[in-house]
Design a protein around this motif. Structure first.
Motif, short mmCIF file in Angstrom:
data_model
loop_
_atom_site.label_atom_id
_atom_site.label_comp_id
_atom_site.label_asym_id
_atom_site.label_seq_id
_atom_site.Cartn_x
_atom_site.Cartn_y
_atom_site.Cartn_z
N LEU A 27 0.82 -1.21 0.00
CA LEU A 27 0.00 0.00 0.00
C LEU A 27 0.85 1.26 0.00
CD1 LEU A 27 -2.70 -1.16 2.56
CD2 LEU A 27 -3.18 -0.47 0.19
N GLU A 28 2.03 1.20 0.58
CA GLU A 28 2.89 2.38 0.68
C GLU A 28 3.64 2.68 -0.61
OE1 GLU A 28 5.44 1.33 3.88
OE2 GLU A 28 3.92 1.66 5.45
N ARG A 29 3.66 1.72 -1.53
CA ARG A 29 4.51 1.86 -2.72
C ARG A 29 3.73 2.42 -3.92
NH1 ARG A 29 6.86 -3.77 -3.83
NH2 ARG A 29 7.79 -2.57 -5.53
N PRO A 30 4.44 2.96 -4.91
CA PRO A 30 3.78 3.47 -6.12
C PRO A 30 2.99 2.35 -6.80
CG PRO A 30 6.04 4.25 -6.03
CD PRO A 30 5.90 3.24 -4.94
N LEU A 31 1.79 2.67 -7.23
CA LEU A 31 0.92 1.68 -7.86
C LEU A 31 1.60 1.04 -9.06
CD1 LEU A 31 -1.77 0.24 -8.33
CD2 LEU A 31 -2.61 2.32 -9.45
N ALA A 32 2.26 1.84 -9.89
CA ALA A 32 2.92 1.31 -11.10
C ALA A 32 4.00 0.30 -10.74
CB ALA A 32 3.52 2.45 -11.91
N ASP A 33 4.73 0.57 -9.66
CA ASP A 33 5.80 -0.34 -9.24
C ASP A 33 5.22 -1.67 -8.74
OD1 ASP A 33 7.49 1.71 -9.85
OD2 ASP A 33 8.16 2.09 -7.79
N VAL A 34 4.12 -1.59 -8.00
CA VAL A 34 3.49 -2.82 -7.48
C VAL A 34 2.98 -3.66 -8.63
CG1 VAL A 34 1.66 -3.77 -6.03
CG2 VAL A 34 2.89 -1.71 -5.30
N ARG A 35 2.33 -3.02 -9.60
CA ARG A 35 1.83 -3.77 -10.76
C ARG A 35 2.97 -4.44 -11.51
NH1 ARG A 35 -2.49 0.76 -13.04
NH2 ARG A 35 -4.35 -0.11 -12.00
N ALA A 36 4.08 -3.74 -11.67
CA ALA A 36 5.22 -4.32 -12.39
C ALA A 36 5.79 -5.51 -11.63
CB ALA A 36 6.28 -3.25 -12.60
N GLU A 37 5.94 -5.36 -10.31
CA GLU A 37 6.50 -6.45 -9.51
C GLU A 37 5.60 -7.67 -9.52
OE1 GLU A 37 7.12 -7.13 -4.81
OE2 GLU A 37 8.26 -5.46 -5.66
N LEU A 38 4.28 -7.47 -9.52
CA LEU A 38 3.34 -8.58 -9.49
C LEU A 38 2.98 -9.08 -10.90
CD1 LEU A 38 0.90 -7.46 -6.63
CD2 LEU A 38 2.90 -8.95 -6.50
N ARG A 39 3.62 -8.51 -11.90
CA ARG A 39 3.44 -8.94 -13.30
C ARG A 39 1.97 -8.82 -13.74
NH1 ARG A 39 6.86 -12.92 -11.20
NH2 ARG A 39 5.27 -14.55 -11.27
N ILE A 40 1.39 -7.64 -13.48
CA ILE A 40 0.01 -7.38 -13.87
C ILE A 40 -0.01 -6.28 -14.92
CG2 ILE A 40 -2.27 -6.66 -13.06
CD1 ILE A 40 -1.53 -7.66 -10.29
N PRO A 41 -0.18 -6.63 -16.19
CA PRO A 41 -0.19 -5.63 -17.26
C PRO A 41 -1.55 -4.96 -17.39
CG PRO A 41 -0.52 -7.80 -18.19
CD PRO A 41 -0.33 -8.00 -16.71
N GLU A 42 -1.64 -3.98 -18.26
CA GLU A 42 -2.91 -3.33 -18.56
C GLU A 42 -3.88 -4.34 -19.15
OE1 GLU A 42 -4.35 -0.09 -18.46
OE2 GLU A 42 -2.79 0.19 -16.95
N PRO A 43 -5.15 -4.28 -18.77
CA PRO A 43 -6.15 -5.23 -19.30
C PRO A 43 -6.63 -4.79 -20.69
CG PRO A 43 -7.20 -3.76 -17.73
CD PRO A 43 -5.74 -3.39 -17.74
N GLN A 44 -5.88 -5.15 -21.71
CA GLN A 44 -6.13 -4.64 -23.07
C GLN A 44 -7.51 -5.01 -23.60
OE1 GLN A 44 -4.13 -2.55 -24.49
NE2 GLN A 44 -2.37 -2.72 -23.13
N GLN A 45 -7.88 -6.27 -23.46
CA GLN A 45 -9.16 -6.73 -24.02
C GLN A 45 -10.35 -6.11 -23.28
OE1 GLN A 45 -9.60 -9.07 -26.82
NE2 GLN A 45 -7.61 -8.08 -27.01
N TYR A 46 -10.22 -5.94 -21.98
CA TYR A 46 -11.27 -5.29 -21.19
C TYR A 46 -11.44 -3.85 -21.66
CZ TYR A 46 -13.39 -3.09 -17.04
OH TYR A 46 -14.18 -2.35 -16.18
N ARG A 47 -10.33 -3.14 -21.83
CA ARG A 47 -10.39 -1.76 -22.32
C ARG A 47 -11.03 -1.71 -23.70
NH1 ARG A 47 -9.42 0.03 -17.55
NH2 ARG A 47 -7.28 0.28 -16.82
N GLU A 48 -10.71 -2.71 -24.54
CA GLU A 48 -11.28 -2.74 -25.89
C GLU A 48 -12.78 -2.94 -25.83
OE1 GLU A 48 -11.14 -2.82 -30.21
OE2 GLU A 48 -10.04 -1.87 -28.55
N CYS A 49 -13.24 -3.78 -24.91
CA CYS A 49 -14.70 -3.96 -24.74
C CYS A 49 -15.37 -2.64 -24.40
CB CYS A 49 -14.98 -4.98 -23.64
SG CYS A 49 -14.68 -6.70 -24.11
N HIS A 50 -14.80 -1.91 -23.49
CA HIS A 50 -15.40 -0.62 -23.10
C HIS A 50 -15.36 0.37 -24.25
CE1 HIS A 50 -16.14 -0.54 -18.58
NE2 HIS A 50 -15.85 -1.80 -18.85
#
Length: 280
Positions: free
Chosen positions: A230-253
Motif C-alpha cells: 500500500l505504501e509503494r507506487p501503484l505502477a511499481d506494485v503492478r510491475a513487480e506482481l506482473r500485472i499488465p494493462e487489461p487490453q481486451q477489457y479496455r477494448e470492450c469498453h
C-alpha cells in the motif's frame, strides 16, 4: 476428503498454537444445485455479495486445505498473521493510508473505495450474511484474507465494478487460488454479458480469458505484505506482481461506448444498442 486426512489437518498447528483445521468445522459439501441457484440470484442483482460467498461454499476446492497449510504454516504466513492479523482495520483507515505518497497503491485504493461507497468492513458484513459458522483456526484466517484482498484486485488489475470487470477479477482470482466458484461466476457471467449485449462486437470472452492468464502468471496477492504494498507506487506494485494493462477489457469498453452500450447497465442499454447495430 477422507476422515483420516481431515484428522491430520486438525493436528497441525501454527507456532502460536492456532490449529489449522478446527475439529468442529464441518467438511465442505459439494452442492452444485445450490451454487446454480445463487448464481441466478447474482445475475439478477450483481450487488448480492452474499450469493457469491454461497456459491464458493457450494463448490469447494479439493486442494483448499493444502493451500491453507502451504501459506499459513510457512514462515511468510507466520509473519503475515503477526503483522496483518485482520486486514479491514488497515484498509478502512483511510486517514493513515492517505499519508502515503501520492501515486501509491493506498491512494488509488482510497479513491476507488470512496468513489464506489465501499468499505472493507462492508464486505465482512456481506460475508456474515451468508451464515457461515466461524472458528478460531487457520482456515478462518485464510478465508478472511482471501475475502479482504478482493477490492485490491480491482485497483491492481484495472478492472472496474461493471459486470465484465467483476467477472474478470474473479477469473484473475481463480488463476491465483483456483476454485470452481470463480470459474462458474467468471465464465457463466461472461456468457450472460454476451447475451445482454447481443450483437456487440466487443471481445467479452477474450477479456475474461486475458484476466485468467494474468492471474495465473502473477504471484499470489494474499501472500504479499499488504501494508508494505500500500505504501509503494501503484505502477511499481503492478510491475513487480506482473500485472499488465487489461487490453481486451479496455477494448470492450471502447467498443461498447461506440455502440451506445453502458457497461454498468447492460440490461437497460442492450435493446437500444441492438437496434442501432441492426440499423447500421
Amino acid at each position: 476428503m477422507t476422515r483420516s486426512a481431515r484428522d491430520a489437518y486438525s493436528q497441525m498447528f501454527a507456532a502460536d498454537g492456532t490449529v489449522l483445521l478446527h475439529p468442529d468445522r464441518e467438511a465442505a459439501k459439494y452442492r452444485p444445485l445450490r451454487a446454480v441457484r445463487n448464481f441466478q440470484k447474482l445475475m439478477n442483482d450483481k450487488e448480492d455479495t452474499a450469493a457469491v460467498f454461497k456459491i464458493f461454499e457450494s463448490l469447494p476446492s479439493k486442494d483448499f486445505l493444502t493451500r491453507v497449510a502451504d501459506l499459513s504454516l510457512s514462515e511468510r504466513g507466520e509473519h503475515l498473521r503477526s503483522t496483518e492479523p485482520f486486514l479491514p482495520e488497515i484498509l478502512d483507515d483511510h486517514a493513515a493510508l492517505r499519508r502515503t505518497p501520492k501515486g501509491s497503491l493506498a491512494h488509488a485504493y482510497c479513491d476507488f473505495m470512496e468513489a464506489e461507497g465501499l468499505s472493507a468492513a462492508g464486505l465482512v458484513a456481506e460475508s456474515e450474511r451468508a451464515g457461515r459458522p466461524r472458528y478460531p483456526d487457520l482456515v478462518e484466517w485464510f478465508i478472511n484474507r482471501s475475502r479482504d484482498t478482493h477490492d485490491l484486485f480491482h485497483i491492481l488489475t484495472g478492472y472496474g465494478r461493471d459486470a465484465l470487470g467483476e467477472a474478470s477479477v474473479l477469473l484473475f482470482t481463480h488463476g491465483q487460488s483456483p476454485s470452481q466458484g470463480h470459474l462458474l461466476i467468471g465464465y457463466a457471467g461472461a456468457a450472460n454479458i454476451k447475451k445482454m449485449a447481443k450483437g456487440s462486437r466487443a471481445p467479452i470472452f477474450g477479456a475474461v480469458r486475458e484476466a485468467h492468464r494474468t492471474g495465473k502468471g502473477a504471484p499470489q496477492l494474499m501472500a504479499q505484505p499488504i501494508r508494505q504494498l500500500l505504501e509503494r507506487p501503484l505502477a511499481d506494485v503492478r510491475a513487480e506482481l506482473r500485472i499488465p494493462e487489461p487490453q481486451q477489457y479496455r477494448e470492450c469498453h471502447r467498443i461498447w461506448q461506440a455502440e451506445g452500450i453502458d457497461p454498468y447497465n447492460l440490461l437497460a442499454s442492450s435493446k437500444p444498442a441492438e437496434q442501432e447495430l441492426l440499423a447500421a
